[in-house]
Design an enzyme around this catalytic site. Structure first.
Site: not given
Length: 257
Positions: A37, A55, A81, A153, A157, A186
């Site tokens: 990547r 990672d 990010n 999740y 956040k 995305t």
């Protein structure tokens, strides 16, 4: 001109963030999960100053990533990010024995914040779902509660907002903010998302580099360049200190005060 480290910049919002920074004349150190990547990022954005590899689902690789980034030279800002979504149908642990969403979305930015040389600005990506997050400090990893991927999740956040506000309080010399990029088209956002990727990157680029008065804020939660009202738990000092204490215990690294 600023030098900015952007985590998770091999695709999606992270890559667009790096692209906008480069277009604005800034230097960018990118980050990718693995070497393949990293090559993709260099090919897509040949102007990047460098790419660090690690990672974030691994404590050892996150520590090594911090070492690489520190060796690449001082940065003016770090944009945290990188993150993963809440689509896990079952609870998944990493090789470190940590729940994966929590490790990537919360533990990794904490560890990088604690280990990297202190920049002038820190920007943490969150989500509008932080509003639905809860701060179960005694069960951050759903070891006791029934598993629910989207709730995990949302919690992560919220924890990112808590972390950003805690850093703002403890490091008054650093501008520490958090951004809801919106529901972006995305891989993470999915096919039903309605916001374009350039919109999802613009606010954090502005916060990381601009001298506008609106960008030079700290301890705030923003979307589309505007300050928003966060989940009230994020401003609770007991929640902030409790999260920092538990992250320090999990990582063996205490945030410098």
């Amino acid at each position: 001109m600023s030098h900015v480290l952007v985590t998770g910049s091999s695709d999606g919002i992270g890559r667009e963030t790096a692209r906008q920074l480069l277009a604005g004349g800034h230097e960018v150190t990118g980050h990718a999960r693995n070497a393949a990547r990293a090559d993709e990022l260099r090919a897509a954005l040949p102007g990047v100053r460098g790419v660090v590899v690690g990672d974030l689902a691994s404590l050892s690789e996150t520590r090594a990533l911090a070492e690489q980034a520190a060796a690449a030279g001082p940065v003016d800002a770090v944009i945290h990010n990188a993150g993963i979504g809440g689509g896990e149908p079952t609870r998944v642990e990493t090789a470190d024995g940590l729940e994966r969403i929590f490790q990537v979305n919360v533990v990794a930015p904490y560890l990088l914040t604690a280990l990297l040389p202190r920049p002038e600005r820190l920007v943490y990506l969150t989500s509008g779902l932080q509003e639905d997050g809860v701060a179960e400090l005694d069960d951050l990893q759903y070891a006791a509660r029934p598993w629910h991927g989207m709730q995990a999740y949302s919690d992560s956040k919220l924890h990112d907002v808590v972390l950003a506000f805690a850093v703002a309080r403890l490091w008054p010399d650093v501008l520490s903010t958090t951004v809801d990029p919106g529901w972006i088209k995305t891989k993470l956002g999915g096919p039903d998302a309605w916001d374009e990727v350039d919109e999802g990157a613009a606010t954090q680029v502005w916060l990381a580099t601009s001298d506008d008065a609106g960008a030079r804020v700290t301890g705030e939660y923003l979307k589309r360049h505007e300050v928003q009202v966060p989940n009230p738990l994020a401003r609770d000092i007991a929640v902030q200190d409790g999260l920092l204490d538990r992250l320090a215990a999990l990582t063996g690294v205490t945030l410098p005060r």
